[in-house]
Design a protein around this motif. Structure first.
Motif, PDB file in Angstrom:
ATOM      1  N   UNK A 121     -36.188  -4.504 -21.705  1.00 40.59           N
ATOM      2  CA  UNK A 121     -37.158  -3.571 -22.285  1.00 40.59           C
ATOM      3  C   UNK A 121     -37.286  -3.849 -23.781  1.00 40.59           C
ATOM      4  N   UNK A 122     -38.517  -3.948 -24.252  1.00 40.37           N
ATOM      5  CA  UNK A 122     -38.774  -4.092 -25.688  1.00 40.37           C
ATOM      6  C   UNK A 122     -39.666  -2.922 -26.091  1.00 40.37           C
ATOM      7  N   UNK A 123     -39.171  -2.082 -26.963  1.00 41.44           N
ATOM      8  CA  UNK A 123     -39.873  -0.818 -27.191  1.00 41.44           C
ATOM      9  C   UNK A 123     -39.690  -0.333 -28.629  1.00 41.44           C
ATOM     10  N   UNK A 124     -40.763   0.214 -29.181  1.00 42.71           N
ATOM     11  CA  UNK A 124     -40.688   0.879 -30.482  1.00 42.71           C
ATOM     12  C   UNK A 124     -40.555   2.384 -30.242  1.00 42.71           C
TER      13      UNK A 124
ATOM     14  N   UNK B  75     -51.302   0.953 -27.844  1.00 39.28           N
ATOM     15  CA  UNK B  75     -49.929   0.634 -27.418  1.00 39.28           C
ATOM     16  C   UNK B  75     -49.078   1.865 -27.159  1.00 39.28           C
ATOM     17  N   UNK B  76     -49.525   3.038 -27.652  1.00 37.61           N
ATOM     18  CA  UNK B  76     -48.725   4.256 -27.496  1.00 37.61           C
ATOM     19  C   UNK B  76     -48.566   4.604 -26.018  1.00 37.61           C
ATOM     20  N   UNK B  77     -47.316   4.805 -25.618  1.00 34.01           N
ATOM     21  CA  UNK B  77     -47.015   5.100 -24.216  1.00 34.01           C
ATOM     22  C   UNK B  77     -46.584   3.866 -23.445  1.00 34.01           C
ATOM     23  N   UNK B  78     -46.670   2.717 -24.112  1.00 36.38           N
ATOM     24  CA  UNK B  78     -46.349   1.462 -23.428  1.00 36.38           C
ATOM     25  C   UNK B  78     -45.396   0.618 -24.270  1.00 36.38           C
ATOM     26  N   UNK B  79     -45.856   0.219 -25.456  1.00 39.96           N
ATOM     27  CA  UNK B  79     -45.003  -0.576 -26.346  1.00 39.96           C
ATOM     28  C   UNK B  79     -44.351   0.294 -27.410  1.00 39.96           C
ATOM     29  N   UNK B  80     -44.855   1.502 -27.583  1.00 34.30           N
ATOM     30  CA  UNK B  80     -44.315   2.425 -28.582  1.00 34.30           C
ATOM     31  C   UNK B  80     -44.422   3.838 -28.038  1.00 34.30           C
ATOM     32  N   UNK B  81     -43.378   4.639 -28.245  1.00 33.92           N
ATOM     33  CA  UNK B  81     -43.420   6.036 -27.796  1.00 33.92           C
ATOM     34  C   UNK B  81     -42.816   6.937 -28.861  1.00 33.92           C
ATOM     35  N   UNK B  82     -43.146   8.202 -28.758  1.00 33.76           N
ATOM     36  CA  UNK B  82     -42.576   9.229 -29.618  1.00 33.76           C
ATOM     37  C   UNK B  82     -41.434   9.906 -28.849  1.00 33.76           C
TER      38      UNK B  82
ATOM     39  N   UNK C 261     -28.535  -2.346 -22.182  1.00 36.02           N
ATOM     40  CA  UNK C 261     -28.102  -3.748 -22.136  1.00 36.02           C
ATOM     41  C   UNK C 261     -28.506  -4.475 -23.417  1.00 36.02           C
ATOM     42  N   UNK C 262     -27.704  -5.457 -23.811  1.00 33.71           N
ATOM     43  CA  UNK C 262     -27.975  -6.167 -25.070  1.00 33.71           C
ATOM     44  C   UNK C 262     -29.305  -6.901 -25.013  1.00 33.71           C
ATOM     45  N   UNK C 263     -29.839  -7.114 -23.803  1.00 30.27           N
ATOM     46  CA  UNK C 263     -31.142  -7.803 -23.702  1.00 30.27           C
ATOM     47  C   UNK C 263     -32.300  -6.875 -24.079  1.00 30.27           C
ATOM     48  N   UNK C 264     -32.079  -5.566 -24.087  1.00 28.90           N
ATOM     49  CA  UNK C 264     -33.121  -4.637 -24.545  1.00 28.90           C
ATOM     50  C   UNK C 264     -33.287  -4.771 -26.051  1.00 28.90           C
ATOM     51  N   UNK C 265     -34.493  -4.561 -26.526  1.00 31.96           N
ATOM     52  CA  UNK C 265     -34.744  -4.672 -27.963  1.00 31.96           C
ATOM     53  C   UNK C 265     -35.549  -3.471 -28.434  1.00 31.96           C
TER      54      UNK C 265
END
Ligand code: SF4
Ligand code: SF4
Length: 292
Positions: free
Chosen positions: A1-4, A208-215, A51-55
């Protein structure tokens, strides 16, 4: 998972009292502060258990000043040193001491600092900025764009190193009464000022909100952004990932930098690149080169 993740806990107090601030007018009880602390600790723990693979990239957007609370400094120190964390940024008035940044992994740290001329002397604020620069911390600086702050903004620009981006937040209700000359002044200080002068018609547009970035709220409630109240999930739900998907914007307008930068049509990722959360244009501080 890559997420802001844009994290906003229950904290809603500040050591300043800016008249233009819509929040932070609350004085918290010890119990309320403890609740904020516990919520933050849970958030940090959750990231550390991925997991360390998440960013993850984290931007703290508190409803007040968080860096005067030691638990935010501790959280940022911990997060910047985690393998799952690409970057931690925080919005701050920069009134805190700065010694704690030495315990952070500095390539993973960035500050979004705002100058409030009615609450701090420019000289003191600039000294903090120069200290950050000397300590090797990336940061942007901003001011709310009231014409009455012009002299301060001008002097601030001259005092800051040229590689420090100085942004201006447009005061949208006052824009119609500002002269072309005042608007041109702000655009000279901040080449991206005009982007901040609009209420973008965002309904139905890809964001991107809700997909690559969430609150993320203190209790883990996940919303696509800070501006659409509907919850889409909870961070602490084991099935949390299922709620992440591309969605068109369901709001008529988007007018705040931390929202519209994720609107695909504006292509602001081309200007900010990996510095998008901390509001640092890529050409001023090529963040990914810092990481090697
Ligand atoms: S420093 Fe920021 S949070 Fe504090 S009162 Fe001013 S605008 Fe609000
Ligand atoms: S455009 Fe703005 S309001 Fe709409 S989803 Fe994106 S961040 Fe939220």
């Amino acid at each position: 998972m890559k997420l802001q993740l844009l994290y906003r806990g229950p904290l809603s107090s500040c050591n300043y009292g800016c008249q233009y601030c819509p929040f932070a007018k609350h004085k918290e009880s010890r119990a309320e502060l403890l609740k904020d602390r516990r919520a933050l600790e849970r958030f940090v723990r959750w990231i550390g258990e991925r997991p360390a693979s998440d960013q993850f990239s984290v931007l703290f957007t508190p409803w007040g000043e968080a860096l005067i609370r030691p638990w935010y400094q501790e959280a940022i120190i911990t997060l910047t040193n985690l393998p799952q964390v690409q970057k931690v940024a925080i919005q701050t008035n920069l009134s805190c001491g700065l010694g704690w940044v030495e315990q952070c992994s500095k390539p993973h740290l960035a500050l979004w600092a705002t100058f409030h001329p009615e609450w701090v002397q420019r000289k003191a604020f600039v000294a903090k900025c120069l200290e950050l620069d000397q300590r090797g911390v990336r940061f942007s600086v901003g001011v709310v764009g009231f014409p009455r702050f012009r002299a301060e903004i001008d002097a601030l620009r001259q005092a800051l190193p040229s590689h420090v981006y100085l942004w201006i937040n447009a005061v949208k209700p006052e824009l119609p009464t500002m002269s072309e000359e005042e608007l041109a002044f702000f655009a000279t200080i901040d080449p991206l000022f005009r982007y901040n002068t609009h209420h973008y018609d965002s309904y139905g547009l890809p964001c991107g909100a809700g997909f690559t970035v969430v609150s993320v709220a203190g209790d883990g409630t996940v919303r696509r952004c800070h501006f659409i109240p509907e919850a889409i999930g909870n961070l602490y739900d084991p099935e949390f990932k299922q709620c992440l998907r591309a969605r068109p914007c369901s709001s008529q307008h988007c007018h705040c930098h931390i929202g519209y930068v994720h609107l695909a049509s504006l292509k602001l990722n081309e200007i900010f690149g990996p510095g998008i959360l901390e509001r640092i244009p890529y050409h001023l501080s090529p963040y990914d080169q810092l990481l090697g």
